[in-house]
Design an enzyme around this catalytic site. Structure first.
Site, PDB file in Angstrom:
ATOM      1  N   HIS A   7      64.515  63.373  -8.129  1.00  0.00           N
ATOM      2  CA  HIS A   7      65.429  64.022  -7.162  1.00  0.00           C
ATOM      3  C   HIS A   7      65.961  65.299  -7.408  1.00  0.00           C
ATOM      4  O   HIS A   7      66.492  65.763  -8.710  1.00  0.00           O
ATOM      5  CB  HIS A   7      66.644  62.754  -6.273  1.00  0.00           C
ATOM      6  CG  HIS A   7      67.065  62.403  -7.549  1.00  0.00           C
ATOM      7  ND1 HIS A   7      67.145  61.400  -8.241  1.00  0.00           N
ATOM      8  CD2 HIS A   7      68.652  62.825  -8.604  1.00  0.00           C
ATOM      9  CE1 HIS A   7      68.271  61.345  -9.085  1.00  0.00           C
ATOM     10  NE2 HIS A   7      69.180  62.058  -9.576  1.00  0.00           N
ATOM     11  N   HIS A  79      72.587  68.411 -10.184  1.00  0.00           N
ATOM     12  CA  HIS A  79      71.692  68.582 -11.602  1.00  0.00           C
ATOM     13  C   HIS A  79      70.516  67.984 -10.691  1.00  0.00           C
ATOM     14  O   HIS A  79      70.472  67.736  -9.655  1.00  0.00           O
ATOM     15  CB  HIS A  79      72.183  66.734 -12.335  1.00  0.00           C
ATOM     16  CG  HIS A  79      72.411  65.523 -11.755  1.00  0.00           C
ATOM     17  ND1 HIS A  79      73.285  65.579 -11.554  1.00  0.00           N
ATOM     18  CD2 HIS A  79      71.379  64.477 -11.534  1.00  0.00           C
ATOM     19  CE1 HIS A  79      73.311  64.005 -10.466  1.00  0.00           C
ATOM     20  NE2 HIS A  79      71.430  63.231 -10.797  1.00  0.00           N
ATOM     21  N   GLU A 130      69.222  65.068 -15.577  1.00  0.00           N
ATOM     22  CA  GLU A 130      68.589  63.871 -15.845  1.00  0.00           C
ATOM     23  C   GLU A 130      68.138  63.786 -16.118  1.00  0.00           C
ATOM     24  O   GLU A 130      66.906  63.648 -15.374  1.00  0.00           O
ATOM     25  CB  GLU A 130      69.396  62.786 -13.998  1.00  0.00           C
ATOM     26  CG  GLU A 130      68.945  61.436 -14.662  1.00  0.00           C
ATOM     27  CD  GLU A 130      69.952  61.146 -13.060  1.00  0.00           C
ATOM     28  OE1 GLU A 130      70.098  61.484 -12.300  1.00  0.00           O
ATOM     29  OE2 GLU A 130      70.430  59.688 -13.230  1.00  0.00           O
TER      30      GLU A 130
HETATM   31 CO    CO Z   1      70.776  62.155 -10.540  1.00  0.00          CO
END
Ligand code: CO
Length: 134
Positions: A7, A79, A130
């Site tokens: 994502h 992020h 991440e």
């Molecule tokens: Co995230």
């Protein structure tokens, strides 16, 4: 080591307004609001055919995205999340290369119920990364 883009996360000042915009204006599949008190955020996931968008809003007094929103009051990309098969092996490889793994290198359980880690943006061309074990 890294696999699919899981994502892209966008910090937003108003979660309901952002979710409505994705649902209405952009015609996207918008999921429910998920409270993540352990992470100090409230999130909404948007399903796209090839990845997801994570809308992130502040939850509580010590949210890790408060500083970002103070600097970017209308919101912005916060992020990106890459998938890994083995998060501990990924962490060890990153630490051996000198990269900084946030949170003491101990994975937390992320919004999908899977272990996640964050890498220092200054080590990765200004981008907070991440990693999520899938
Ligand atoms: Co995230």
């Amino acid at each position: 080591m890294i696999g699919r883009l899981n994502h892209v996360a966008i910090a937003v000042p108003d979660l309901a307004a952002a979710a409505d915009q994705y649902r209405g204006t952009l015609g996207a599949q918008v999921g429910p609001v998920l409270d993540q008190p352990d992470h100090g955020v409230r999130v909404v996931f948007i399903d796209l055919p090839n990845t997801k968008i994570e809308l992130l809003a502040v939850m509580g007094d010590a949210s890790p995205i408060q500083g970002f929103l103070d600097k970017n009051p209308s919101g912005g990309i916060h992020h990106i999340c890459y998938e890994v098969v083995d998060i501990l092996a990924a962490r060890d490889r990153l630490l051996a290369s000198g990269a900084r793994v946030l949170g003491g290198g101990v994975p937390k359980i992320g919004a999908h119920g899977k272990p996640v880690l964050f890498l220092h943006p200054k080590d990765f061309t200004g981008t907070l990364i991440e990693l999520e074990q899938v």
